[in-house]
Write a protein that holds these residues in place. Structure first.
Motif, short mmCIF file in Angstrom:
data_model
loop_
_atom_site.label_atom_id
_atom_site.label_comp_id
_atom_site.label_asym_id
_atom_site.label_seq_id
_atom_site.Cartn_x
_atom_site.Cartn_y
_atom_site.Cartn_z
N SER A 10 44.89 -9.08 16.72
CA SER A 10 46.16 -9.50 16.66
C SER A 10 46.46 -10.78 15.77
N THR A 11 45.58 -11.60 15.87
CA THR A 11 45.75 -12.67 14.87
C THR A 11 45.63 -12.21 13.59
N LEU A 12 44.65 -11.34 13.18
CA LEU A 12 44.61 -10.91 11.76
C LEU A 12 45.80 -9.88 11.39
N LYS A 13 46.24 -9.20 12.16
CA LYS A 13 47.89 -8.69 11.86
C LYS A 13 48.79 -9.62 11.48
N LYS A 14 48.64 -10.75 12.13
CA LYS A 14 49.84 -11.81 11.86
C LYS A 14 49.56 -12.52 10.76
N LEU A 15 48.27 -12.87 10.59
CA LEU A 15 47.81 -13.51 9.41
C LEU A 15 48.27 -12.66 7.97
N LYS A 16 47.90 -11.40 8.01
CA LYS A 16 48.04 -10.54 6.90
C LYS A 16 49.50 -10.43 6.80
N ALA A 17 50.29 -10.24 7.69
CA ALA A 17 51.81 -10.24 7.55
C ALA A 17 52.53 -11.48 7.05
N ASN A 18 51.87 -12.57 7.38
CA ASN A 18 52.35 -13.97 6.88
C ASN A 18 51.71 -14.65 5.56
N GLN A 19 50.71 -13.79 4.93
CA GLN A 19 50.08 -14.20 3.71
C GLN A 19 51.10 -14.04 2.67
N LYS A 20 51.00 -15.10 1.71
CA LYS A 20 51.89 -15.08 0.52
C LYS A 20 51.48 -14.44 -0.47
N GLY A 26 51.47 -20.48 4.37
CA GLY A 26 52.22 -21.87 4.78
C GLY A 26 51.76 -22.24 6.22
N TRP A 27 52.28 -23.21 6.66
CA TRP A 27 52.35 -23.74 7.88
C TRP A 27 52.84 -22.86 8.92
N PHE A 28 54.07 -22.51 8.38
CA PHE A 28 54.76 -21.62 9.33
C PHE A 28 55.52 -20.67 8.61
N GLY A 29 56.04 -19.43 8.95
CA GLY A 29 56.85 -18.42 8.39
C GLY A 29 57.72 -19.04 7.69
N MET A 31 57.51 -20.74 4.89
CA MET A 31 57.08 -22.10 4.27
C MET A 31 56.36 -21.72 3.06
N ARG A 32 56.06 -22.17 1.78
CA ARG A 32 55.32 -22.05 0.71
C ARG A 32 53.90 -22.07 1.31
N SER A 33 52.96 -21.47 0.40
CA SER A 33 51.36 -21.57 0.61
C SER A 33 51.30 -23.03 0.71
N ASN A 34 50.05 -23.54 1.59
CA ASN A 34 49.72 -24.77 1.68
C ASN A 34 48.27 -24.91 1.43
N PRO A 35 47.63 -25.43 0.69
CA PRO A 35 46.17 -25.39 0.39
C PRO A 35 45.44 -25.67 1.72
N TYR A 36 45.67 -26.85 2.25
CA TYR A 36 45.03 -27.33 3.48
C TYR A 36 44.73 -26.02 4.65
N ILE A 37 46.10 -25.65 4.79
CA ILE A 37 46.00 -24.69 6.02
C ILE A 37 45.29 -23.36 5.60
N THR A 38 45.30 -23.05 4.21
CA THR A 38 44.65 -21.84 3.72
C THR A 38 43.15 -22.20 3.84
N ARG A 39 42.62 -23.44 3.27
CA ARG A 39 41.24 -23.69 3.55
C ARG A 39 40.80 -23.68 4.83
N TYR A 40 41.56 -24.22 5.84
CA TYR A 40 41.44 -24.10 7.30
C TYR A 40 40.70 -22.75 7.63
#
Length: 210
Positions: A10-20, A26-29, A31-40
């Motif tokens: 389920s998490t993978l599906k959500k991440l794929k849907a929210n990937q820019k 981004g931190w939330f839907g 929002m623009r891409s954020n390097p820190y949360i992407t690294r995390y």
């Protein structure tokens, strides 16, 4: 185990849907891409695979490769924006750490190859001035890049450790607002270094007490 696999799917599906479109998150839907949360996120999936509880399929590999390329581009852009290149920043070290899980899967290319190498050199030159958390992260990064200096860093961590019967082995750490000032997470990074670089079960067990 079935429940965990279901939650991960389920998490993978959500991440794929929210990937820019640029590969980041981004931190939330919205929002623009954020390097820190992407690294995390990229490092988080690397940890799952290291633990042996998950392997990427073709779709997930494509998602992660896109995220890794976003981080490579961000690493290059951040490097080129700097007026001086002295001690490696927390951002640079965290980028190397997230990237270190996927060095074989997604090879460095173009400008990112040279920038990655330059930041590694900065880590080699300045690690003695790092606090314990950054030493642990540096040891993991250097080890995964085949650099024997990682062993020397581990010696330094042993020498600066605090120990007692109640708390086991731990390090003095500053608490603060930023991600690199979170004592529990930072402690786990050092634990990861002793587990992976030193393969020292005794120290790992003592660190688990804390």
């Amino acid at each position: 185990l079935d429940r965990m696999e279901g939650e991960l799917t389920s998490t993978l599906k959500k991440l794929k849907a929210n990937q820019k479109g640029d590969g980041g998150w981004g931190w939330f839907g919205g929002m623009r891409s954020n390097p820190y949360i992407t690294r995390y996120i990229v490092a988080g999936f690397g940890k799952l695979r290291k633990m042996g509880v998950w392997e990427p399929d073709n779709k997930t590999s494509a998602m992660l490769e896109s995220a890794v390329r976003f981080l490579d581009n961000d690493m290059v852009e951040a490097w080129e924006r700097q007026a001086k290149h002295d001690q490696p920043s927390h951002r640079e070290l965290h980028t190397l750490y997230a990237r270190s899980f996927w060095l074989e899967d997604f090879k460095l290319r173009g400008k990112a190859t040279n920038v990655h190498s330059n930041i590694l050199k900065k880590v080699e030159e300045h690690w003695t001035s790092f606090e314990s958390f950054r030493k642990g992260m540096a040891a993991v990064v250097l080890h995964r890049n085949g650099n024997k200096l990682a062993k020397q860093i581990m010696v330094s961590l042993r020498e600066t450790a605090l120990t007692n019967d109640e708390f086991g082995m731990y390090w003095a750490m500053d608490k603060g607002y930023y991600w690199y000032q979170a004592p529990i997470e930072n402690h786990v990074v050092i634990l990861e270094a002793f587990h992976e670089v030193e393969q020292d079960k005794k120290v790992v067990d003592e660190m688990k007490i804390w």
